[in-house]
Design a protein around this motif. Structure first.
Motif, PDB file in Angstrom:
ATOM      1  N   LEU A 140       0.867  -1.191   0.000  1.00 59.37           N
ATOM      2  CA  LEU A 140       0.000   0.000   0.000  1.00 59.37           C
ATOM      3  C   LEU A 140       0.897   1.233   0.000  1.00 59.37           C
ATOM      4  CD1 LEU A 140      -2.802   1.434   0.474  1.00 59.37           C
ATOM      5  CD2 LEU A 140      -2.301   1.289   2.919  1.00 59.37           C
ATOM      6  N   LYS A 141       0.530   2.203  -0.845  1.00 64.54           N
ATOM      7  CA  LYS A 141       1.291   3.459  -0.879  1.00 64.54           C
ATOM      8  C   LYS A 141       0.352   4.606  -0.539  1.00 64.54           C
ATOM      9  CE  LYS A 141       4.190   1.748  -4.603  1.00 64.54           C
ATOM     10  NZ  LYS A 141       4.670   1.966  -5.969  1.00 64.54           N
ATOM     11  N   VAL A 142       0.795   5.452   0.384  1.00 65.54           N
ATOM     12  CA  VAL A 142      -0.016   6.598   0.793  1.00 65.54           C
ATOM     13  C   VAL A 142       0.833   7.857   0.658  1.00 65.54           C
ATOM     14  CG1 VAL A 142      -1.258   7.674   2.724  1.00 65.54           C
ATOM     15  CG2 VAL A 142      -1.327   5.183   2.445  1.00 65.54           C
ATOM     16  N   PHE A 143       0.241   8.903   0.085  1.00 66.55           N
ATOM     17  CA  PHE A 143       0.911  10.204   0.059  1.00 66.55           C
ATOM     18  C   PHE A 143       0.127  11.105   1.001  1.00 66.55           C
ATOM     19  CE2 PHE A 143       2.126  14.392  -1.563  1.00 66.55           C
ATOM     20  CZ  PHE A 143       3.487  14.234  -1.698  1.00 66.55           C
ATOM     21  N   LEU A 144       0.746  11.363   2.155  1.00 68.64           N
ATOM     22  CA  LEU A 144       0.050  12.080   3.214  1.00 68.64           C
ATOM     23  C   LEU A 144       0.493  13.540   3.210  1.00 68.64           C
ATOM     24  CD1 LEU A 144      -0.612  10.361   6.533  1.00 68.64           C
ATOM     25  CD2 LEU A 144      -0.048  12.752   6.555  1.00 68.64           C
ATOM     26  N   ALA A 196      -0.431   5.743  -5.579  1.00 65.80           N
ATOM     27  CA  ALA A 196      -0.541   6.126  -4.159  1.00 65.80           C
ATOM     28  C   ALA A 196      -1.917   6.720  -3.864  1.00 65.80           C
ATOM     29  CB  ALA A 196       0.545   7.140  -3.815  1.00 65.80           C
ATOM     30  N   HIS A 197      -2.433   6.433  -2.677  1.00 66.29           N
ATOM     31  CA  HIS A 197      -3.650   7.082  -2.196  1.00 66.29           C
ATOM     32  C   HIS A 197      -3.234   8.426  -1.605  1.00 66.29           C
ATOM     33  CE1 HIS A 197      -6.315   3.500  -2.232  1.00 66.29           C
ATOM     34  NE2 HIS A 197      -5.173   2.852  -2.082  1.00 66.29           N
ATOM     35  N   ILE A 198      -3.909   9.493  -2.000  1.00 62.33           N
ATOM     36  CA  ILE A 198      -3.577  10.820  -1.462  1.00 62.33           C
ATOM     37  C   ILE A 198      -4.447  11.079  -0.233  1.00 62.33           C
ATOM     38  CG2 ILE A 198      -3.361  13.287  -1.988  1.00 62.33           C
ATOM     39  CD1 ILE A 198      -1.747  11.713  -3.973  1.00 62.33           C
ATOM     40  N   LEU A 199      -3.804  11.482   0.854  1.00 59.43           N
ATOM     41  CA  LEU A 199      -4.545  11.757   2.086  1.00 59.43           C
ATOM     42  C   LEU A 199      -4.189  13.161   2.580  1.00 59.43           C
ATOM     43  CD1 LEU A 199      -6.451  10.527   4.171  1.00 59.43           C
ATOM     44  CD2 LEU A 199      -4.479   9.557   5.349  1.00 59.43           C
ATOM     45  N   ASP A 200      -5.136  14.098   2.417  1.00 63.77           N
ATOM     46  CA  ASP A 200      -4.910  15.471   2.889  1.00 63.77           C
ATOM     47  C   ASP A 200      -5.440  15.583   4.311  1.00 63.77           C
ATOM     48  OD1 ASP A 200      -5.010  18.179   3.536  1.00 63.77           O
ATOM     49  OD2 ASP A 200      -5.317  18.787   1.457  1.00 63.77           O
ATOM     50  N   THR A 201      -4.514  15.776   5.264  1.00 59.22           N
ATOM     51  CA  THR A 201      -4.895  15.745   6.683  1.00 59.22           C
ATOM     52  C   THR A 201      -5.071  17.137   7.285  1.00 59.22           C
ATOM     53  OG1 THR A 201      -2.615  15.721   7.473  1.00 59.22           O
ATOM     54  CG2 THR A 201      -3.613  13.582   6.972  1.00 59.22           C
ATOM     55  N   SER A 202      -5.162  18.176   6.428  1.00 62.68           N
ATOM     56  CA  SER A 202      -5.270  19.558   6.959  1.00 62.68           C
ATOM     57  C   SER A 202      -6.396  19.672   7.971  1.00 62.68           C
ATOM     58  CB  SER A 202      -5.543  20.553   5.828  1.00 62.68           C
ATOM     59  OG  SER A 202      -4.546  20.492   4.862  1.00 62.68           O
ATOM     60  N   HIS A 203      -7.513  19.001   7.700  1.00 62.21           N
ATOM     61  CA  HIS A 203      -8.665  19.106   8.597  1.00 62.21           C
ATOM     62  C   HIS A 203      -8.999  17.758   9.227  1.00 62.21           C
ATOM     63  CE1 HIS A 203      -9.055  23.072   6.966  1.00 62.21           C
ATOM     64  NE2 HIS A 203      -9.061  22.565   5.747  1.00 62.21           N
ATOM     65  N   MET A 204      -7.992  16.966   9.476  1.00 58.56           N
ATOM     66  CA  MET A 204      -8.215  15.614  10.029  1.00 58.56           C
ATOM     67  C   MET A 204      -7.404  15.451  11.300  1.00 58.56           C
ATOM     68  SD  MET A 204      -7.686  12.557   7.367  1.00 58.56           S
ATOM     69  CE  MET A 204      -8.910  12.176   6.185  1.00 58.56           C
ATOM     70  N   THR A 205      -7.909  14.641  12.216  1.00 60.67           N
ATOM     71  CA  THR A 205      -7.085  14.313  13.383  1.00 60.67           C
ATOM     72  C   THR A 205      -6.172  13.150  12.977  1.00 60.67           C
ATOM     73  OG1 THR A 205      -8.623  12.642  14.183  1.00 60.67           O
ATOM     74  CG2 THR A 205      -8.971  14.906  14.963  1.00 60.67           C
ATOM     75  N   ALA A 206      -5.151  12.937  13.810  1.00 58.33           N
ATOM     76  CA  ALA A 206      -4.234  11.816  13.533  1.00 58.33           C
ATOM     77  C   ALA A 206      -5.005  10.498  13.564  1.00 58.33           C
ATOM     78  CB  ALA A 206      -3.104  11.806  14.556  1.00 58.33           C
TER      79      ALA A 206
END
Ligand code: DC
Length: 224
Positions: A140-144, A196-206
């Motif tokens: 699994l590839k994630v771009f956080l 890769a799955h893109i995950l934008d965490t600007s408005h997300m908790t850990a």
């Protein structure tokens, strides 16, 4: 050498995106090993600062990286006999790490060390080129990622919590410069890996980010 039977979750992203926290928690949840590849560049940088190696001396820097006397124990990092867990987090060390990480021989010298972290039952690896270069066949590839403002705020809190001084404007400037350097370098630039799955965490908790990564991993495993 690739060992395809051992699963790897590659989590890449810009500095202070929260990928370290997320990757570490995902590893804990799955009982996987954890590779903080940025720490290896930071250890090389700290070692260079300590040995007063010039940042223009690529050969000497690569030698330091190749023979890095580092040890990871839980969340503690050792350089020879010194616990450098806090020292490698200083901004000066991060900035130096970003500069030496642009040198091909330094990157090359650290490849074997990184591949060695792939051990059963699995690995969560975080960095800039985990999915593009080091583990191109990761399960699994994630771009956080997160906005530069959200990242500066997180970095500010981290530094203050650790007892370092911090200034928001300086942090924003440093992050922008580091992003540009990490993204525009010729070798292994920071960019999402193919697939890769893109995950934008600007408005997300850990916690929300961790859950998303675990959901993606469960889905990949189901289809494997
Ligand atoms: O993730 P970090 O901030 O601890 O990383 C420190 C520096 O190391 C970062 O500016 C870029 C570099 N790095 C890299 O080039 N490749 C990696 N896989 C990890 C980090």
């Amino acid at each position: 050498m690739q060992t395809p039977s051992i699963p790897v979750i590659a989590i890449d992203g810009p500095t202070a995106s929260g990928k370290g926290t997320v990757a570490h928690r995902v590893a804990l949840q799955l009982g996987f090993h954890y590779l903080d590849s940025g720490a290896l560049y930071r250890l090389t940088a700290l070692s260079a600062i300590r040995h007063q190696v010039l940042l223009t001396d690529e050969h000497a820097l690569a030698k330091l990286a190749e023979k890095l006397p580092c040890r990871f124990s839980g969340d503690q990092v050792w350089l020879a006999n010194e616990n450098v867990t806090s020292a490698i987090r200083a901004e000066e060390v991060g900035n130096t790490a970003s500069k030496i990480a642009a040198l091909p021989t330094v990157r090359h010298a650290l490849v074997g060390l990184q591949l060695g972290f792939r051990m059963p039952p699995g690995l969560v690896a975080d960095g800039r080129d985990m999915g593009t270069v080091i583990f191109p066949h990761a399960t699994l590839k994630v771009f956080l990622t997160a906005s530069v403002e959200a990242r500066a705020e997180r970095r500010y809190k981290q530094l203050i919590d650790k007892g370092f001084s911090a200034n928001m404007q300086d942090l924003l400037k440093d992050l922008r410069e580091r992003d540009a350097r990490d993204s525009n370098r010729a070798i292994a630039p920071l960019k999402p890996a193919e697939g890769a799955h893109i995950l934008d965490t600007s408005h997300m908790t850990a916690d929300e980010a961790v859950e998303q990564v675990l959901r993606w991993y469960a889905a990949v495993k189901k289809h494997a």
